[in-house]
Design an enzyme around this catalytic site. Structure first.
Site, PDB file in Angstrom:
ATOM      1  N   ARG A  75       1.240  -1.096   0.007  1.00 46.55           N
ATOM      2  CA  ARG A  75       0.295  -0.328   0.215  1.00 46.55           C
ATOM      3  C   ARG A  75       0.622   1.219   0.121  1.00 46.55           C
ATOM      4  NH1 ARG A  75      -1.593   1.962   4.374  1.00 46.55           N
ATOM      5  NH2 ARG A  75      -2.169   0.462   5.627  1.00 46.55           N
ATOM      6  N   TYR A 128     -15.699  16.521 -14.739  1.00 48.09           N
ATOM      7  CA  TYR A 128     -16.062  15.485 -14.425  1.00 48.09           C
ATOM      8  C   TYR A 128     -17.267  15.064 -13.249  1.00 48.09           C
ATOM      9  CZ  TYR A 128     -16.037  10.110 -13.969  1.00 48.09           C
ATOM     10  OH  TYR A 128     -16.311   9.205 -13.565  1.00 48.09           O
ATOM     11  N   ASP A 200      -7.130  18.241 -14.161  1.00 51.74           N
ATOM     12  CA  ASP A 200      -7.164  17.157 -14.780  1.00 51.74           C
ATOM     13  C   ASP A 200      -6.727  17.297 -15.759  1.00 51.74           C
ATOM     14  OD1 ASP A 200      -8.051  15.090 -15.921  1.00 51.74           O
ATOM     15  OD2 ASP A 200      -9.682  14.625 -14.255  1.00 51.74           O
ATOM     16  N   LYS A 225      -7.608   6.054 -19.368  1.00 51.13           N
ATOM     17  CA  LYS A 225      -7.789   6.254 -20.203  1.00 51.13           C
ATOM     18  C   LYS A 225      -6.837   6.222 -20.965  1.00 51.13           C
ATOM     19  CE  LYS A 225     -12.132   7.480 -18.688  1.00 51.13           C
ATOM     20  NZ  LYS A 225     -12.683   7.330 -16.881  1.00 51.13           N
TER      21      LYS A 225
END
Ligand SMILES: Cc1ncc(COP(=O)(O)O)c(C=O)c1O
Length: 409
Positions: A75, A128, A200, A225
């Site tokens: 992690r 978004y 972004d 993406k």
């Protein structure tokens, strides 16, 4: 982005460093060789997947001074994630990069790490949908005041970023109408009041646009993406100066960690990013031009085509316009049905940035939670279809899309 530029060197020394690249390499070379580090166990050219959660941690390691660089628990640090993070860092020209399990993981960890109760956030209203929900629904519950800025008001950021603002979040081009915002002007407006600017850059990709070079403080991507590029993983990334990324990094207990297998896929996908984006830029332009001449189309949304001013901004801040094109069809929702039913190559699906072309209807997918009135105010009419162009042959895509538009007449 050259090696003589300090931003091309990570500020944190690495225990197992990547081979330095000569300063003269271009982006296609950088995506292939930017994270070259022959595997220290086997010499393997392709980095192995360290599919483990934990690492040997004998007492002497806890004492060592390079603890922060040591692998302890996946992690907090995984060798499989370091390569793709390094390539994206170099492409964006930042000091430091951190990967996450999704774009939303990157955005929420970044924003939560930088804000505290009482802070003020400015956000474009057409971010978004997930980001908008997070900042407008969740953050106010924790005492953050949020000001949403319309597309029109965002043209003059100095008027909407008041003194006392802590963070501003901007996207350009925006989803789904592909409006272009002046990032250098946003950077000046936020600097003037001492706020951090977060951009972004998912739609543009680092090949077409580098917000940090335009003055932004931090860049995030949904690496799901274009960066991954094959619609087979979810990932996110934040890039920026070490002083900010280390604050985000400290909050690894938020837990949106990229899994080693997804990190491997991301590293593999990144190697073809430059080739893919070059073809997607071409396919975007070819489809936009073909659709502009079609009688079924009311308006083509394409970065820089919104107005003369947007054209000038896009010319200044983008190297390529990307592979996203949205079409407003004259016949409204019925024409959209006819168009979609004619497509033979383009998949009807949400998301974007993969090798395969996709068509989605924002009013039914990403923007379905908004009222009809709000959608219209944001240019999302019932006849709007969003296309994410892949890497297919340009002529084939133009044919598939124009023949389907013929059905929508
Ligand atoms: C511009 C943009 N930012 C962030 C996200 C969220 O990314 P993810 O789906 O990887 O969490 C998306 C997803 O569609 C997006 O389009």
């Amino acid at each position: 982005m050259s090696d003589s530029d300090p931003t091309s060197r990570p500020s944190r020394p690495r225990k197992y460093p990547f081979d330095p690249l000569p300063p003269w390499v271009g982006p296609s070379t950088r995506v292939v060789h930017g994270a070259r580090r022959p595997d220290y166990n086997t010499g393997s050219v392709v980095p192995p997947i360290y599919q483990t959660t934990t690492y040997h941690w004998p007492p002497e390691r806890s004492e060592s001074s390079d603890r922060a660089q040591a692998y302890l628990y996946t992690r907090t640090l995984s060798p499989t994630s370091e390569g793709p993070a390094e390539v994206i860092r170099q492409l964006e020209g930042g000091e430091s990069a951190r990967l996450f399990a999704s774009g939303m993981g990157a955005i929420t960890a970044t924003v939560l790490s930088l804000l505290r109760s009482g802070d003020r956030l400015v956000a474009l209203e057409n971010l978004y949908g997930g980001t908008t929900d997070f900042v407008t629904e969740l953050l106010p519950r924790y005492g953050v005041s949020v000001r949403e800025v319309s597309w029109h008001d965002a043209l003059e950021p100095e008027k909407v970023v008041p003194d006392g603002t802590t963070l501003a979040i901007v996207e350009s081009p925006t989803n789904p109408t592909l409006s272009v915002h002046d990032l250098a002007r946003w950077a000046r407006a936020t600097k003037r009041v001492g706020a951090t600017l977060l951009v972004d850059n998912t739609f543009a990709t680092p090949l077409n646009q580098n917000p940090l070079a335009l003055g932004a403080d931090l860049v995030v991507h949904s690496a799901t993406k274009y960066l991954g590029g094959h619609s087979d993983l979810t990932a996110g990334v934040v890039v920026g100066p070490e002083r900010l990324v280390s604050r985000i990094d400290e909050k690894q207990y938020l837990g949106a960690t990229l899994d080693p297998f997804a990190a491997f896929l991301l590293g593999r996908g990144l190697k073809t990013l430059a080739l893919r984006v070059a073809r997607q830029n071409e396919n975007g332009r070819r489809v936009a031009e073909a659709a502009r001449d079609h009688r079924a189309v009311e308006r083509v949304h394409y970065p820089g085509w919104g107005s003369e001013r947007e054209g000038e901004i896009a010319q200044r801040q983008m190297r390529g316009r990307g592979g996203m094109v949205s079409l407003s069809l004259k016949g409204g929702a019925a024409a959209v049905e006819d168009f979609l039913s004619g497509l033979r190559l383009v998949h009807i699906a949400a998301s974007l940035g993969g090798v395969e072309s996709l068509a989605s209807v924002p009013a039914r997918t990403s923007h379905r939670h908004l009222s009809e009135e709000t959608r219209r105010a944001r240019g999302i009419d019932p006849g709007l279809v969003r296309l994410s162009l892949g890497i297919e042959d340009p002529d084939d895509l133009v044919r598939d899309i124009t023949e389907s538009l013929d059905r929508a007449l």
